[in-house]
Design a protein around this motif. Structure first.
Motif, PDB file in Angstrom:
ATOM      1  N   SER A  41       0.856  -1.273  -0.037  1.00 36.08           N
ATOM      2  CA  SER A  41      -0.065   0.135  -0.045  1.00 36.08           C
ATOM      3  C   SER A  41       0.832   1.157  -0.024  1.00 36.08           C
ATOM      4  N   GLY A  42       2.207   1.182  -0.003  1.00 30.48           N
ATOM      5  CA  GLY A  42       3.044   2.471   0.019  1.00 30.48           C
ATOM      6  C   GLY A  42       4.179   2.411   1.167  1.00 30.48           C
ATOM      7  N   VAL A  43       4.669   3.231   1.323  1.00 27.60           N
ATOM      8  CA  VAL A  43       5.676   3.514   2.238  1.00 27.60           C
ATOM      9  C   VAL A  43       5.334   4.150   3.603  1.00 27.60           C
ATOM     10  N   HIS A  44       5.550   3.556   4.652  1.00 27.07           N
ATOM     11  CA  HIS A  44       4.768   4.187   5.909  1.00 27.07           C
ATOM     12  C   HIS A  44       6.181   4.624   6.824  1.00 27.07           C
ATOM     13  N   VAL A  45       6.320   5.780   7.251  1.00 29.97           N
ATOM     14  CA  VAL A  45       7.376   6.308   7.929  1.00 29.97           C
ATOM     15  C   VAL A  45       7.185   6.361   9.444  1.00 29.97           C
ATOM     16  N   PHE A  46       7.985   6.024  10.329  1.00 26.59           N
ATOM     17  CA  PHE A  46       7.692   5.816  11.799  1.00 26.59           C
ATOM     18  C   PHE A  46       8.878   6.522  12.379  1.00 26.59           C
ATOM     19  N   THR A  47       8.753   7.254  13.478  1.00 25.60           N
ATOM     20  CA  THR A  47      10.047   7.918  14.393  1.00 25.60           C
ATOM     21  C   THR A  47      10.221   6.920  15.538  1.00 25.60           C
ATOM     22  N   VAL A  48      11.112   6.339  15.662  1.00 28.00           N
ATOM     23  CA  VAL A  48      11.453   5.091  16.617  1.00 28.00           C
ATOM     24  C   VAL A  48      12.395   5.427  17.526  1.00 28.00           C
ATOM     25  N   GLU A  49      12.317   5.052  18.607  1.00 26.52           N
ATOM     26  CA  GLU A  49      13.454   5.024  19.586  1.00 26.52           C
ATOM     27  C   GLU A  49      14.273   3.751  19.192  1.00 26.52           C
ATOM     28  N   VAL A  50      15.492   3.848  19.489  1.00 23.22           N
ATOM     29  CA  VAL A  50      16.405   2.464  19.156  1.00 23.22           C
ATOM     30  C   VAL A  50      16.893   2.061  20.180  1.00 23.22           C
ATOM     31  N   ALA A  51      16.718   0.947  20.953  1.00 26.54           N
ATOM     32  CA  ALA A  51      17.046   0.240  21.949  1.00 26.54           C
ATOM     33  C   ALA A  51      18.149  -0.470  21.799  1.00 26.54           C
ATOM     34  N   ARG A  52      19.400  -0.049  22.180  1.00 29.59           N
ATOM     35  CA  ARG A  52      20.837  -0.935  21.787  1.00 29.59           C
ATOM     36  C   ARG A  52      21.287  -1.495  22.848  1.00 29.59           C
ATOM     37  N   THR A  53      21.145  -0.865  23.983  1.00 29.96           N
ATOM     38  CA  THR A  53      21.723  -1.276  25.148  1.00 29.96           C
ATOM     39  C   THR A  53      20.902  -2.399  25.941  1.00 29.96           C
ATOM     40  N   GLU A 101       0.432  -9.453  16.478  1.00 30.07           N
ATOM     41  CA  GLU A 101      -0.606  -8.383  16.412  1.00 30.07           C
ATOM     42  C   GLU A 101      -1.312  -8.299  17.824  1.00 30.07           C
ATOM     43  N   ASN A 102      -1.473  -6.931  18.364  1.00 28.11           N
ATOM     44  CA  ASN A 102      -2.191  -6.643  19.315  1.00 28.11           C
ATOM     45  C   ASN A 102      -1.867  -7.536  20.841  1.00 28.11           C
ATOM     46  N   THR A 103      -0.627  -7.488  21.107  1.00 30.31           N
ATOM     47  CA  THR A 103      -0.221  -8.248  22.185  1.00 30.31           C
ATOM     48  C   THR A 103      -0.912  -7.830  23.275  1.00 30.31           C
ATOM     49  N   VAL A 104      -1.115  -8.780  24.471  1.00 30.76           N
ATOM     50  CA  VAL A 104      -1.955  -8.434  25.479  1.00 30.76           C
ATOM     51  C   VAL A 104      -1.259  -7.629  26.566  1.00 30.76           C
ATOM     52  N   VAL A 125      16.402 -13.258  14.448  1.00 35.95           N
ATOM     53  CA  VAL A 125      16.139 -11.653  13.811  1.00 35.95           C
ATOM     54  C   VAL A 125      17.106 -11.000  14.202  1.00 35.95           C
ATOM     55  N   ARG A 126      17.534  -9.600  13.645  1.00 34.56           N
ATOM     56  CA  ARG A 126      18.168  -8.572  13.916  1.00 34.56           C
ATOM     57  C   ARG A 126      17.509  -7.683  14.903  1.00 34.56           C
ATOM     58  N   GLY A 127      16.199  -7.600  14.547  1.00 36.20           N
ATOM     59  CA  GLY A 127      15.533  -6.517  15.355  1.00 36.20           C
ATOM     60  C   GLY A 127      14.078  -6.825  15.523  1.00 36.20           C
ATOM     61  N   VAL A 128      13.418  -6.124  16.620  1.00 34.58           N
ATOM     62  CA  VAL A 128      11.867  -6.276  16.714  1.00 34.58           C
ATOM     63  C   VAL A 128      11.455  -4.724  16.740  1.00 34.58           C
ATOM     64  N   LEU A 129      10.445  -4.677  16.052  1.00 32.44           N
ATOM     65  CA  LEU A 129       9.843  -3.171  16.071  1.00 32.44           C
ATOM     66  C   LEU A 129       8.476  -3.290  16.732  1.00 32.44           C
ATOM     67  N   GLU A 130       8.485  -2.220  17.891  1.00 30.61           N
ATOM     68  CA  GLU A 130       7.308  -2.468  18.533  1.00 30.61           C
ATOM     69  C   GLU A 130       6.227  -1.218  18.058  1.00 30.61           C
ATOM     70  N   VAL A 131       4.957  -1.091  17.691  1.00 28.03           N
ATOM     71  CA  VAL A 131       4.162  -0.124  17.481  1.00 28.03           C
ATOM     72  C   VAL A 131       2.805  -0.241  18.060  1.00 28.03           C
ATOM     73  N   ILE A 132       2.217   0.695  18.202  1.00 26.24           N
ATOM     74  CA  ILE A 132       0.767   0.691  18.750  1.00 26.24           C
ATOM     75  C   ILE A 132       0.009  -0.422  18.152  1.00 26.24           C
ATOM     76  N   GLY A 133      -0.873  -1.244  18.905  1.00 24.69           N
ATOM     77  CA  GLY A 133      -1.510  -2.303  18.601  1.00 24.69           C
ATOM     78  C   GLY A 133      -2.538  -1.927  17.600  1.00 24.69           C
ATOM     79  N   GLY A 134      -2.734  -2.735  16.379  1.00 23.35           N
ATOM     80  CA  GLY A 134      -3.531  -2.535  15.364  1.00 23.35           C
ATOM     81  C   GLY A 134      -2.874  -1.660  14.041  1.00 23.35           C
ATOM     82  N   GLY A 190      -1.856  -2.469   6.563  1.00 20.01           N
ATOM     83  CA  GLY A 190      -1.351  -3.609   5.758  1.00 20.01           C
ATOM     84  C   GLY A 190      -0.162  -4.100   5.497  1.00 20.01           C
ATOM     85  N   ILE A 191       0.580  -4.064   6.911  1.00 17.49           N
ATOM     86  CA  ILE A 191       2.058  -4.576   6.983  1.00 17.49           C
ATOM     87  C   ILE A 191       2.004  -5.935   7.187  1.00 17.49           C
TER      88      ILE A 191
END
Length: 159
Positions: free
Chosen positions: A44-56, A113-116, A129-138, A144-145
């Motif tokens: 459906s296109g490109v979706h841009v997010f601002t993320v905090e990166v947890a490296r430590t 999706e929609n973790t409890v 995996v190299r990373g995990v992205l957490e975003v608001i549920g839904g 359409g990701i």
């Protein structure tokens, strides 16, 4: 007014009290990871997010715990260098999240999706995996990701 005057000692006491207060406030301030931009390329296109990166370890351990909200378009990206099997959970996390498990090349491997909220049930990556992205549920459903979509961020390479 010399160094032994009552005013001088009062000022020293005020400065020391202020320094102590600032020190306590700095310790109480939440630890926040660096903010960066991330893109997800979907059908459906490109979706841009601002993320905090947890490296430590400290940033990864805290994650999004204790937060009461997460605005749309924001999230947290966990760096698990090197690629590895990971499991996440929702301990002390008050908001439902979508967890996107991402391979080293930026391909989304799996989406939970929609973790409890507040659950201690582990949520596995389903492979290294190299990373995990957490975003608001839904978010995944709304935008359409899907597994197989690509994530563009310096953490991921085409190697």
């Amino acid at each position: 007014m010399g160094l032994s005057s009552p005013t001088y000692f009062f000022e020293l006491h005020r400065i020391a009290a202020l320094a102590a207060l600032l020190g306590m406030l700095a310790q109480a301030a939440p630890v926040r990871a660096a903010e960066e931009m991330l893109e997800i390329v979907t059908a459906s296109g490109v979706h841009v997010f601002t993320v905090e990166v947890a490296r430590t370890d400290e940033e990864r351990a805290k994650g999004l715990m204790f937060r009461k909200e997460l605005p749309e378009g924001r999230g947290m990206l966990f760096d698990f260098k090197p690629d590895q099997h990971v499991s996440m959970w929702m301990r002390n996390t008050y908001i439902p999240l979508d967890m996107l498990f991402i391979n080293g090349d930026g391909t989304i491997r799996r989406i939970a999706e929609n973790t409890v909220p507040l659950s201690e049930k582990t949520i596995p990556s389903g492979g290294p995996v190299r990373g995990v992205l957490e975003v608001i549920g839904g978010t995944a459903k709304k935008l359409g990701i899907k597994p197989g979509d690509k994530v563009a961020h310096p953490l991921f390479s085409d190697k």
